[in-house]
Design an enzyme around this catalytic site. Sequence first.
Site, PDB file in Angstrom:
ATOM      1  N   ASP A 198       0.841  -1.204   0.000  1.00 14.95           N
ATOM      2  CA  ASP A 198       0.000   0.000   0.000  1.00 14.95           C
ATOM      3  C   ASP A 198       0.880   1.259   0.000  1.00 14.95           C
ATOM      4  O   ASP A 198       0.639   2.211  -0.745  1.00 14.95           O
ATOM      5  CB  ASP A 198      -0.908  -0.015   1.244  1.00 14.95           C
ATOM      6  CG  ASP A 198      -2.138   0.880   1.093  1.00 14.95           C
ATOM      7  OD1 ASP A 198      -2.481   1.242  -0.048  1.00 14.95           O
ATOM      8  OD2 ASP A 198      -2.760   1.191   2.125  1.00 14.95           O
ATOM      9  N   HIS A 219      -4.201   3.291  -7.238  1.00 13.98           N
ATOM     10  CA  HIS A 219      -5.410   2.929  -6.479  1.00 13.98           C
ATOM     11  C   HIS A 219      -6.638   2.766  -7.372  1.00 13.98           C
ATOM     12  O   HIS A 219      -7.522   1.977  -7.075  1.00 13.98           O
ATOM     13  CB  HIS A 219      -5.672   3.916  -5.332  1.00 13.98           C
ATOM     14  CG  HIS A 219      -4.995   3.509  -4.057  1.00 13.98           C
ATOM     15  ND1 HIS A 219      -3.650   3.681  -3.862  1.00 13.98           N
ATOM     16  CD2 HIS A 219      -5.458   2.883  -2.930  1.00 13.98           C
ATOM     17  CE1 HIS A 219      -3.318   3.205  -2.664  1.00 13.98           C
ATOM     18  NE2 HIS A 219      -4.399   2.711  -2.072  1.00 13.98           N
ATOM     19  N   HIS A 226      -6.286  -0.675  -8.621  1.00 17.52           N
ATOM     20  CA  HIS A 226      -6.718  -1.555  -7.522  1.00 17.52           C
ATOM     21  C   HIS A 226      -8.243  -1.673  -7.511  1.00 17.52           C
ATOM     22  O   HIS A 226      -8.801  -2.757  -7.426  1.00 17.52           O
ATOM     23  CB  HIS A 226      -6.235  -1.023  -6.173  1.00 17.52           C
ATOM     24  CG  HIS A 226      -7.022  -1.556  -5.009  1.00 17.52           C
ATOM     25  ND1 HIS A 226      -8.206  -0.976  -4.585  1.00 17.52           N
ATOM     26  CD2 HIS A 226      -6.828  -2.648  -4.228  1.00 17.52           C
ATOM     27  CE1 HIS A 226      -8.705  -1.692  -3.593  1.00 17.52           C
ATOM     28  NE2 HIS A 226      -7.885  -2.700  -3.346  1.00 17.52           N
ATOM     29  N   HIS A 248      -5.708  -5.736   0.006  1.00 18.19           N
ATOM     30  CA  HIS A 248      -5.663  -4.382  -0.572  1.00 18.19           C
ATOM     31  C   HIS A 248      -4.243  -4.072  -1.068  1.00 18.19           C
ATOM     32  O   HIS A 248      -4.047  -3.719  -2.226  1.00 18.19           O
ATOM     33  CB  HIS A 248      -6.105  -3.380   0.502  1.00 18.19           C
ATOM     34  CG  HIS A 248      -5.978  -1.945   0.089  1.00 18.19           C
ATOM     35  ND1 HIS A 248      -6.893  -1.324  -0.722  1.00 18.19           N
ATOM     36  CD2 HIS A 248      -5.031  -1.008   0.367  1.00 18.19           C
ATOM     37  CE1 HIS A 248      -6.520  -0.063  -0.920  1.00 18.19           C
ATOM     38  NE2 HIS A 248      -5.399   0.146  -0.277  1.00 18.19           N
TER      39      HIS A 248
HETATM   40 ZN   LIG Z   1      -4.476   2.034  -0.093  1.00 17.11          ZN
END
Ligand SMILES: [Zn+2]
Length: 365
Positions: free
Chosen positions: A172, A255, A258, A272
């Site tokens: 992340d 992101h 993602h 995540h």
């Molecule tokens: Zn994140």
Amino acid sequence: MTTRIFRSPAAYIQGRNVLDDLGDYADPLGDAALVLGDEVVLDLVGERVETSLEAAGFDIDSVVFNGECSEKEIGRIRERHTEHDANLIVGIGGGKAIDTARATRERTGGALVSLPTVASTDAPTSSVAVIYSEDGEFVEFHVYERHPDLVVIDTEVVANAPTRFFRSGIGDALATWFEADAAFRSGATTLFGTRSTRTAQEIAKLAYTTLREHGRSAVDAVENNAVTESVEAVVEANTLLSGLGFESGGLAAAHAIHNGLTQLEATHEATHGEKVTIGTIAQLVLEGREDALVEDVAGFAASVGLPTTLAEIGLEDPSIEDLAIVAEAACAEDETIHNEPFEVTADDVRDALVGVDAVGRRLDH
Ligand SMILES: [Zn+2]
């Protein structure tokens, strides 16, 4: 004139056994605390949290979190907060319990303590909560006005949690600087709806350099439940630096990709941070960065046990149609991919994912 906003929690406390000093740090914030965490987390640290708060004179009520940050659960916790006449809520554990505490405090007022037991994402320091339906479907992403009054992260607790959480936090945080940098270059707005600051940019960059300097040895240490100075550095990068960096620095392609990947059921087993890692490498491919950089970042990800191929996030042999679904979702109108300093189309994203996978498979050999 251009407005710029930087926001952050009022205090951040990190270290071995800091959990036992929670009462001292929280003392100025109130005298009646509602403690929220799921059963596993309360079993793990609930007693230490209560003992420490009690010693500081707090009146305590503990609630077992039901596992989903839904409107119904927020309503239930809010009632307990009111019944107990609480002026402080402590959210312990993973993201969803902390998000529920955050959403509750928004409605009740009072203080919020964010107490992550893992370093798996950069959410604990933020003002963001992700709200789900009772069945776990995504409902909305909410940015609140206020941040936690206090973030407390005990590195011994973090080092004793499964290593996969720690690795995911690195994944992340690996995105933060590349995204903040893209948003800064394009003049895009951050989560606060304004331009970013130089402060946020430097913080995001420090998250990245810290991971590169300490990531591998920190993962080795956590594999063995040890807290070394590298572990301290990476916990700070995953939690504080990345948290401030993404909120005040801005998001971009990583992101958004993602979010696109979550469209495919097959990726749901991946965390995540694991999906964000693929998103980060895809962002670099999309930006046309030189081979040396793409291979360097992918090589680092692989060296700490993060995925660099689609198969490693559950997409064994994805069809071009599947990748198109991901790419379309990543390019939705309100997605942060449009914070890149050039126009991005779904075809570009689909092919960037193919490119990432090819690089990842080659590096694997
Ligand atoms: Zn994140």
